[in-house]
Each structure stands twice: as C-alpha cells, then as structure tokens.
Design an enzyme around this catalytic site. Sequence first.
Site, PDB file in Angstrom:
ATOM      1  CD  GLN A 276      -4.753  10.607  -9.246  1.00 27.52           C
ATOM      2  OE1 GLN A 276      -4.956  11.293 -10.236  1.00 27.52           O
ATOM      3  NE2 GLN A 276      -5.343  10.855  -8.100  1.00 27.52           N
ATOM      4  CB  VAL A 277       1.212   9.453  -7.798  1.00 23.54           C
ATOM      5  CG1 VAL A 277       2.658   9.873  -7.584  1.00 23.54           C
ATOM      6  CG2 VAL A 277       0.271  10.564  -7.338  1.00 23.54           C
TER       7      VAL A 277
ATOM      8  CD1 TRP B 218      -7.123  18.546  -1.592  1.00 26.87           C
ATOM      9  CD2 TRP B 218      -8.132  20.073  -2.880  1.00 26.87           C
ATOM     10  NE1 TRP B 218      -8.005  19.242  -0.808  1.00 26.87           N
ATOM     11  CE2 TRP B 218      -8.638  20.186  -1.563  1.00 26.87           C
ATOM     12  CE3 TRP B 218      -8.624  20.942  -3.851  1.00 26.87           C
ATOM     13  CZ2 TRP B 218      -9.599  21.123  -1.210  1.00 26.87           C
ATOM     14  CZ3 TRP B 218      -9.575  21.890  -3.500  1.00 26.87           C
ATOM     15  CH2 TRP B 218     -10.061  21.974  -2.198  1.00 26.87           C
TER      16      TRP B 218
ATOM     17  CB  ALA C 175      -2.172   4.773  -0.625  1.00 23.54           C
ATOM     18  CE1 TYR C 176      -9.800   0.371   1.238  1.00 26.33           C
ATOM     19  CE2 TYR C 176     -10.068   2.728   1.635  1.00 26.33           C
ATOM     20  CZ  TYR C 176     -10.620   1.474   1.460  1.00 26.33           C
ATOM     21  OH  TYR C 176     -11.979   1.317   1.501  1.00 26.33           O
TER      22      TYR C 176
ATOM     23  CE1 TYR D   1      -5.943   7.968   1.779  1.00 25.44           C
ATOM     24  CE2 TYR D   1      -6.367  10.277   2.270  1.00 25.44           C
ATOM     25  CZ  TYR D   1      -5.673   9.303   1.567  1.00 25.44           C
ATOM     26  OH  TYR D   1      -4.715   9.688   0.651  1.00 25.44           O
TER      27      TYR D   1
HETATM   28  N1  LIG Z   1      -5.361  11.196  -4.755  1.00 23.14           N
HETATM   29  C1  LIG Z   1      -5.227  12.229  -3.918  1.00 23.14           C
HETATM   30  O1  LIG Z   1      -5.962  13.216  -3.996  1.00 23.14           O
HETATM   31  C2  LIG Z   1      -4.142  12.228  -2.882  1.00 23.14           C
HETATM   32  C3  LIG Z   1      -4.047  13.332  -2.010  1.00 23.14           C
HETATM   33  C4  LIG Z   1      -3.038  13.335  -1.034  1.00 23.14           C
HETATM   34  C5  LIG Z   1      -2.163  12.271  -0.944  1.00 23.14           C
HETATM   35  N2  LIG Z   1      -2.295  11.214  -1.802  1.00 23.14           N
HETATM   36  C6  LIG Z   1      -1.353  10.095  -1.638  1.00 23.14           C
HETATM   37  O2  LIG Z   1      -0.585   9.985  -2.832  1.00 23.14           O
HETATM   38  C7  LIG Z   1      -0.237   8.621  -3.056  1.00 23.14           C
HETATM   39  C8  LIG Z   1      -0.628   8.224  -4.464  1.00 23.14           C
HETATM   40  O3  LIG Z   1      -2.047   8.377  -4.595  1.00 23.14           O
HETATM   41  P1  LIG Z   1      -2.819   8.181  -5.966  1.00 23.14           P
HETATM   42  O4  LIG Z   1      -3.764   9.304  -6.098  1.00 23.14           O
HETATM   43  O5  LIG Z   1      -1.863   7.889  -7.075  1.00 23.14           O
HETATM   44  O6  LIG Z   1      -3.663   6.871  -5.614  1.00 23.14           O
HETATM   45  P2  LIG Z   1      -4.382   5.840  -6.570  1.00 23.14           P
HETATM   46  O7  LIG Z   1      -4.517   6.391  -7.932  1.00 23.14           O
HETATM   47  O8  LIG Z   1      -5.590   5.372  -5.836  1.00 23.14           O
HETATM   48  O9  LIG Z   1      -3.330   4.651  -6.644  1.00 23.14           O
HETATM   49  C9  LIG Z   1      -3.060   3.844  -5.541  1.00 23.14           C
HETATM   50  C10 LIG Z   1      -2.512   2.534  -6.050  1.00 23.14           C
HETATM   51  O10 LIG Z   1      -2.342   1.675  -4.919  1.00 23.14           O
HETATM   52  C11 LIG Z   1      -2.682   0.395  -5.326  1.00 23.14           C
HETATM   53  N3  LIG Z   1      -3.068  -0.475  -4.234  1.00 23.14           N
HETATM   54  C12 LIG Z   1      -4.180  -0.410  -3.475  1.00 23.14           C
HETATM   55  N4  LIG Z   1      -4.220  -1.446  -2.625  1.00 23.14           N
HETATM   56  C13 LIG Z   1      -3.112  -2.177  -2.853  1.00 23.14           C
HETATM   57  C14 LIG Z   1      -2.588  -3.367  -2.314  1.00 23.14           C
HETATM   58  N5  LIG Z   1      -3.230  -4.067  -1.369  1.00 23.14           N
HETATM   59  N6  LIG Z   1      -1.419  -3.840  -2.780  1.00 23.14           N
HETATM   60  C15 LIG Z   1      -0.767  -3.183  -3.775  1.00 23.14           C
HETATM   61  N7  LIG Z   1      -1.206  -2.058  -4.336  1.00 23.14           N
HETATM   62  C16 LIG Z   1      -2.370  -1.557  -3.881  1.00 23.14           C
HETATM   63  C17 LIG Z   1      -3.856   0.588  -6.254  1.00 23.14           C
HETATM   64  O11 LIG Z   1      -3.996  -0.552  -7.059  1.00 23.14           O
HETATM   65  P3  LIG Z   1      -5.392  -0.835  -7.815  1.00 23.14           P
HETATM   66  O12 LIG Z   1      -5.557   0.268  -8.778  1.00 23.14           O
HETATM   67  O13 LIG Z   1      -5.146  -2.175  -8.448  1.00 23.14           O
HETATM   68  O14 LIG Z   1      -6.423  -0.834  -6.744  1.00 23.14           O
HETATM   69  C18 LIG Z   1      -3.446   1.819  -7.040  1.00 23.14           C
HETATM   70  O15 LIG Z   1      -2.741   1.485  -8.216  1.00 23.14           O
HETATM   71  C19 LIG Z   1      -0.949   7.825  -1.952  1.00 23.14           C
HETATM   72  O16 LIG Z   1      -0.047   7.615  -0.881  1.00 23.14           O
HETATM   73  C20 LIG Z   1      -2.047   8.759  -1.477  1.00 23.14           C
HETATM   74  O17 LIG Z   1      -2.428   8.496  -0.138  1.00 23.14           O
HETATM   75  C21 LIG Z   1      -3.244  11.169  -2.770  1.00 23.14           C
END
Ligand SMILES: NC(=O)c1ccc[n+]([C@@H]2O[C@H](COP(=O)([O-])OP(=O)(O)OC[C@H]3O[C@@H](n4cnc5c(N)ncnc54)[C@H](OP(=O)(O)O)[C@@H]3O)[C@@H](O)[C@H]2O)c1
Length: 300
Positions: free
Chosen positions: A15-16, A158, A68-69, A133
């Site tokens: 999403q980011v 969030w 990220a996971y 996590y």
């Molecule tokens: N979402 C939140 O609320 C939140 C809050 C605080 C911090 N964050 C941080 O913000 C950052 C972005 O988060 P987001 O919400 O955009 O996460 P997201 O939507 O879950 O996206 C994470 C991406 O990582 C990819 N990924 C997972 N395993 C992988 C692997 N083995 N190799 C390569 N790519 C892989 C996923 O690919 P697939 O889609 O193919 O699985 C997905 O495209 C992360 O560091 C997260 O920890 C997020």
Amino acid sequence: MSDVPRILLIGSDGQVGWELRRTLAPVGHVIPASMAGTAGPAIDLLDASSVRRVFNETAPDVVVNAAAYTAVDKAESEPELAQAINADAVHVLAELAAGADVPVLHYSTDFVFSGRTDRPYREDDAPEPMSVYGKTKLAGELALLDSDADALVLRTAWVYGVRGRNFLLTMLNLFRERNELRIVDDQVGTPTWSRMLAEVTAQVLHAVLTGAVDIKQVKGLYHVTSSGAVSWFGFADAIREGSCHNCEIKPIPTSEYPAPARRPAYSVLDTTKFRTTFGLTLPDWRQSLAMCIEDLPAQR
Ligand SMILES: NC(=O)c1ccc[n+]([C@@H]2O[C@H](COP(=O)([O-])OP(=O)(O)OC[C@H]3O[C@@H](n4cnc5c(N)ncnc54)[C@H](OP(=O)(O)O)[C@@H]3O)[C@@H](O)[C@H]2O)c1
C-alpha cells in the site's frame, strides 16, 4: 550519481509502495521491485541472493524499502518468516548500501512500543515490542541504524489508503455487510494515509539527492505520522460518518476482541524531530481521512 537518480523501490506493490511509485516519479527514475516482478525486477526478501542480484543489477543511487511482513497476528505463528523478511533481509540491504555508499530509506512501526505511557513516544524512548511483528521490525531498524549505511528509518503507524489490506477498506466492506459492529476503544494511535507518507518520503529523498540536506547529518530514526490521535472505535466512527453509512458502531475493550498478537494501548508518536529536521508536517488524521475518502472509487 546519474543525471536522473536511480531509485530502487522494494515492495512497490504494497500500500505504501504503490503510492511511492507515483510520488517518487518526479524525484528520479523509479525501479519498482516486487515479489511478482510485474513492473520491474522480481525480488524475494527471503532470498539474500535475490536481494544482492537486484541491488547489483539495478545500480541504484538510493534504495527505498517499503516491503515487509505486515500480517501482525499471523506473525505470532510464523516468527521465522517475519524475522527473515523484517530483519535479516534488512541486514543484507544495510551491508549492500554501506558497501556501495548508497542511502537507504526504510519504514518501521509504532508497534515497537509497549504502550505503557501517557505522552507521545519520542525517538529516544526505549522500545519494548510486545509482538513478533514489533520485535522483528525493531531488529530491522537496528540492522540499519547500527550499520555503516546512511539510513533514514521512518517509524509510522496505522497506515491506510485506497489500496491493499487496511482498516479503512475493511470497515467500508463491513459497513455494507453488517448493521452493527463492535470496535476496540482502548487502543489509541494515529491513522496515517499511505499517500501522505509517500508524499513526505518523496520530499525527503529530493532534499537528500539534491544535497539540500546532508544525509550524513540527518541520517537516523524519525517518527512520521499524521497529527492527532484517536482510538480504533473513533477512527471507525469517523470513517462511517465520512462515507455516509449508517451501520451502528459500539465501543468495546480489547479484552472482548482477543487477537493472537498483543498491541500497544497507546502508541502515539511525537513527530517533532521529523518536522524540525525536514520542515514537513502531515495534516491532522481527520483531514487526511476526508481526502482519502474523496479518492475512493464511487461504489465504496
Ligand atoms: N500497514 C500499517 O498499518 C503499518 C503501520 C506501521 C508501519 N508500517 C510499515 O510500513 C511499511 C509499508 O507497509 P504497507 O502497509 O505498505 O505493507 P503492505 O501493504 O503489506 O506491503 C508490504 C509489501 O511487502 C511485500 N513483501 C512481503 N514479503 C516479501 C518478500 N519476501 N519479498 C519481497 N517483498 C515482500 C508484499 O508483497 P506481496 O503483496 O506480494 O505479499 C507487499 O507488497 C512496512 O515497513 C510496514 O512495516 C505499516
């Protein structure tokens, strides 16, 4: 550095990451790397050789890691997987970036904190993650911050947006299916629109790449969220109001919604350091939410 900086964006389908593909486009040549490899190189963070190959073949001037996971509850039963993606792979990235003298921008989370506080967390507050996590994301932070890489680690919270798995889209689906919802009211944080995070990331990178700020001076850890704070219940209520649904929402305590991963009761982040270093402030969460809702496809 090339005339147009080469930006290796890892996790471009998240999403980011998806928003970053747009906001980084004016800053440089974006190389979108993802698991599927649909728009650029395929990369698998579980495989160090894949990370090394993509880094070496794309010869980036800067790396942004948005992969990220992120399955917070599932991570409790898959700790090795979460560790490999959130920490070990980041360690490999840190080594590559330090070796090539390439800056890295990476994201972390408010879930590195326990929530046992009554004021917004600062960067120098001691982390105390309560979930797999949170622990693995903290290990990823340290892999970069303790390395010789010029790293910017942005802790956010969030995150929601018009794409991906997030609270906003989950609520909108549930509002259509249910007449009543029960939502946790004793966890407080700051909803942050993925677009806003991507916008400020682009501005920070632009400042770094043009030399407007010296990466050696500004590298380190920053808290970056919208302004304000609210509970999940309050957030759900604001989504309901903004999207004109009339599903009834009832506040409940966390004890009535057991989940595998423990979450902080209060994880508001103090963003003063980011604001004063880069001169950037994200709007109040309500303002961002209203803009994001305007951006949703009509059927929502
Ligand atoms: N979402 C939140 O609320 C939140 C809050 C605080 C911090 N964050 C941080 O913000 C950052 C972005 O988060 P987001 O919400 O955009 O996460 P997201 O939507 O879950 O996206 C994470 C991406 O990582 C990819 N990924 C997972 N395993 C992988 C692997 N083995 N190799 C390569 N790519 C892989 C996923 O690919 P697939 O889609 O193919 O699985 C997905 O495209 C992360 O560091 C997260 O920890 C997020």
